[in-house]
Design a protein around this motif. Structure first.
Motif, PDB file in Angstrom:
ATOM      1  N   PRO A  49      45.124  -2.196 -16.337  1.00 22.23           N
ATOM      2  CA  PRO A  49      44.724  -0.982 -17.017  1.00 22.23           C
ATOM      3  C   PRO A  49      44.240   0.028 -16.114  1.00 22.23           C
ATOM      4  O   PRO A  49      44.100   0.047 -14.933  1.00 22.23           O
ATOM      5  N   VAL A  50      43.892   1.205 -16.989  1.00 21.47           N
ATOM      6  CA  VAL A  50      43.561   2.262 -16.122  1.00 21.47           C
ATOM      7  C   VAL A  50      42.325   2.918 -16.725  1.00 21.47           C
ATOM      8  O   VAL A  50      42.023   2.535 -17.942  1.00 21.47           O
ATOM      9  N   ILE A  55      37.263  -0.051 -16.117  1.00 23.64           N
ATOM     10  CA  ILE A  55      36.256  -0.223 -16.196  1.00 23.64           C
ATOM     11  C   ILE A  55      35.617  -1.224 -17.063  1.00 23.64           C
ATOM     12  O   ILE A  55      34.682  -2.074 -16.722  1.00 23.64           O
ATOM     13  N   ALA A  56      35.991  -1.357 -18.147  1.00 17.23           N
ATOM     14  CA  ALA A  56      35.766  -2.395 -19.336  1.00 17.23           C
ATOM     15  C   ALA A  56      36.105  -3.663 -18.962  1.00 17.23           C
ATOM     16  O   ALA A  56      35.170  -4.604 -19.015  1.00 17.23           O
ATOM     17  N   ALA A  57      37.162  -3.715 -18.212  1.00 15.83           N
ATOM     18  CA  ALA A  57      37.950  -5.171 -17.919  1.00 15.83           C
ATOM     19  C   ALA A  57      36.985  -5.681 -16.648  1.00 15.83           C
ATOM     20  O   ALA A  57      36.604  -6.853 -16.648  1.00 15.83           O
ATOM     21  N   LEU A  62      32.576  -9.287 -14.464  1.00 17.83           N
ATOM     22  CA  LEU A  62      31.077  -9.355 -13.729  1.00 17.83           C
ATOM     23  C   LEU A  62      29.915  -9.997 -14.697  1.00 17.83           C
ATOM     24  O   LEU A  62      29.236 -10.650 -14.377  1.00 17.83           O
ATOM     25  N   ARG A  63      30.406  -9.834 -15.964  1.00 18.30           N
ATOM     26  CA  ARG A  63      29.401 -10.358 -16.879  1.00 18.30           C
ATOM     27  C   ARG A  63      29.366 -12.006 -16.890  1.00 18.30           C
ATOM     28  O   ARG A  63      28.392 -12.546 -17.208  1.00 18.30           O
ATOM     29  N   LEU A 242      39.670 -10.338 -19.100  1.00 15.41           N
ATOM     30  CA  LEU A 242      39.571 -10.791 -17.909  1.00 15.41           C
ATOM     31  C   LEU A 242      40.970 -10.945 -17.077  1.00 15.41           C
ATOM     32  O   LEU A 242      40.933 -10.550 -16.013  1.00 15.41           O
ATOM     33  N   ALA A 243      42.006 -11.188 -17.738  1.00 13.74           N
ATOM     34  CA  ALA A 243      43.430 -11.192 -17.265  1.00 13.74           C
ATOM     35  C   ALA A 243      43.439  -9.633 -16.740  1.00 13.74           C
ATOM     36  O   ALA A 243      44.191  -9.328 -15.932  1.00 13.74           O
TER      37      ALA A 243
END
Length: 476
Positions: A49-50, A55-57, A62-63, A242-243
């Motif tokens: 992703p970009v 950022i969401a991934a 990290l969550r 996550l992937a």
């Protein structure tokens, strides 16, 4: 992820191989056909992703540290990203009772490598044969691979086989070595060593000091897992975040992979030295250093993507270093439990306390030392009588003299009952007792570890210990 030669892919370019093809610095690389074994069919990474999606991934990944105590969650996530950087010589083991959520937590770690994995569809299971697991660990190159549910049960031989298989697989991971095999024509087949990083789960911990030195054990209690956070993280995993995070990391690593590997190999000794003060085994600082490397590059990538700022980078790094250090600090307990001299004394104490074996005075009667019963019981007439085999003698001054063969046999019988036999020979055990400082004296003139004493009217070769080394109590 997986090697083209290992999974039958045809390579026509450059990139990191996975079930859906290959990833490079610019995303998907064309020209790859990948044939994965059944256990790894869910291994598939999406296009990286970009922007805000990236950022969401990253934040979804990290969550995961909020799912469990830091000394559990930080090593697991650090291992996820460290695995991508190249081969490692250690494994992780997530231990806990049934219902603690070990498989659920491990599956979220595994789902970085494919959204199709879940707690019921993990790559490996300890119910598989050792040969199958060795091939799985070889195929899963530069990735973390879960081997689930180590819970030896059944007859004593079944328990022994389970521990033997775990020792074989995890020792191969720790040594980065595979077993040599012969072809029918007498020539050697190529060895197939593990090429990724194994995350094992189970109710029990594989026994043996050597294998435990190659494994970082993380214990999960029933109340440790945050089930509400788990549900949210599972939704992220099902949505592929996550992937996506791992795909983004792979694309970030790809153009600088060799430089990063050279960088962290030069850096690991410094981290290892910093970790050495809190470790109980010489391998543990190296495990700490490698997990810290995983976190360093995860955070560096997150910073470059705009998912965290520099202040957050420093805060995350401090938390990661402290958490991995705490996990390492707990290894002394696990390693002592697998150490043969310690286990011998524990089992011998239990054998004597339970009446499976007994100690005598130098003349063969019940010893009157420290008020203990030492394997003796009163009969129906109120007289003391010994139980089980005589394994040694207690003398004045707190001196304990063990019959080496009889005490070893008693311990092995009890170990057979409880599924935890001593894994070394009597000769090696005596050396370990000496190295641990357990032996009160040895015969330096004859250069042997036994001493000669007259006991029950006979001159005997015995091991000399202090009586404080054994428990003197009887069961209630």
């Amino acid at each position: 992820m997986s090697s083209p030669t290992a999974v039958g892919a045809r390579r026509q370019g450059s990139g990191s191989i996975h079930g859906g093809g290959a990833l490079g610095a610019r995303g998907t690389v064309a020209g790859f056909e990948v044939d994965l074994p059944v256990a790894l069919t869910a291994l598939s990474l999406p296009d990286p992703p970009v922007g805000e999606d990236l950022i969401a991934a990253i934040r979804a990944s990290l969550r995961l540290v909020d799912l469990a105590p830091p000394h559990v969650s930080f090593p697991l996530l650090g291992a996820t990203y460290r695995a991508v950087l190249g081969e490692v010589d250690f494994a992780l083991h997530l231990a806990g009772p049934t219902g603690a959520g070990m498989s659920e937590l491990a599956s979220l770690i595994q789902r970085h490598f494919g959204a199709g994995f879940d707690a019921r569809h993990l790559p490996g299971s300890w119910s598989s044969t050792a040969n199958a697991l060795e091939l799985l660990a070889f195929t899963a190159k530069d990735m973390l691979v879960v081997i689930d549910d180590f819970a030896p049960g059944g007859q004593g031989t079944d328990v022994e086989r389970a521990h033997r298989d775990a020792d074989r697989v995890l020792r191969a991971q720790g040594n980065r070595s595979g077993r040599l095999r012969m072809r029918a024509d007498g020539t050697l087949r190529a060895a197939k060593p593990p090429r990724g990083l194994i995350l094992s789960t189970g109710e029990d911990l594989p026994r043996g000091q050597s294998v435990r030195a190659r494994v970082l054990a993380c214990e999960l209690s029933p109340s440790d897992l945050d089930w509400a956070t788990l549900t949210a993280c599972q939704a992220d995993a099902a949505a592929g975040r996550l992937a996506q995070a791992l795909a983004g990391f792979v694309s970030w690593v790809a153009p600088q992979r060799e430089a990063l590997q050279a960088d962290f190999r030069a850096w690991v000794p410094e981290l290892r030295q910093a970790a050495a003060g809190s470790a109980a085994h010489r391998r543990t600082p190296d495990i700490v250093a490698n997990l810290a490397v995983g976190w360093h590059y995860l955070l560096s990538w997150a910073l470059s993507a705009g998912a965290i700022n520099e202040d957050e980078w420093a805060a995350w790094w401090s938390r990661a270093w402290e958490a991995v250090g705490r996990a390492a600090g707990a290894q002394g307990y696990h390693q002592r439990g697998g150490e043969p001299a310690q286990r011998f004394l524990e089992l011998l104490s239990r054998a004597v306390a339970s009446g499976r074996a007994h100690l005598a005075s130098p003349d063969g009667d019940r010893p009157d030392v420290d008020g203990g019963v030492w394997g003796w019981r009163r009969n129906s007439h109120g007289d003391w009588e010994p139980k089980g085999e005589r394994v040694g003698w207690l003398a004045e001054g707190g001196n304990l003299y063990l019959d080496s063969d009889a005490s070893y046999a008693a311990v092995q019988r009890l170990g057979q009952e409880v599924g935890d036999r001593i894994s070394v020979t009597p000769q090696t055990l005596r050396k370990r007792l000496k190295e641990r400082g357990v032996l009160a004296s040895t015969d330096t003139n004859r250069q042997v570890l036994t001493v000669r004493r007259v006991l029950e009217g006979q001159r005997r070769e015995v091991l000399h210990l202090s009586s404080t080394m054994l428990s003197s109590s009887a069961p209630p």
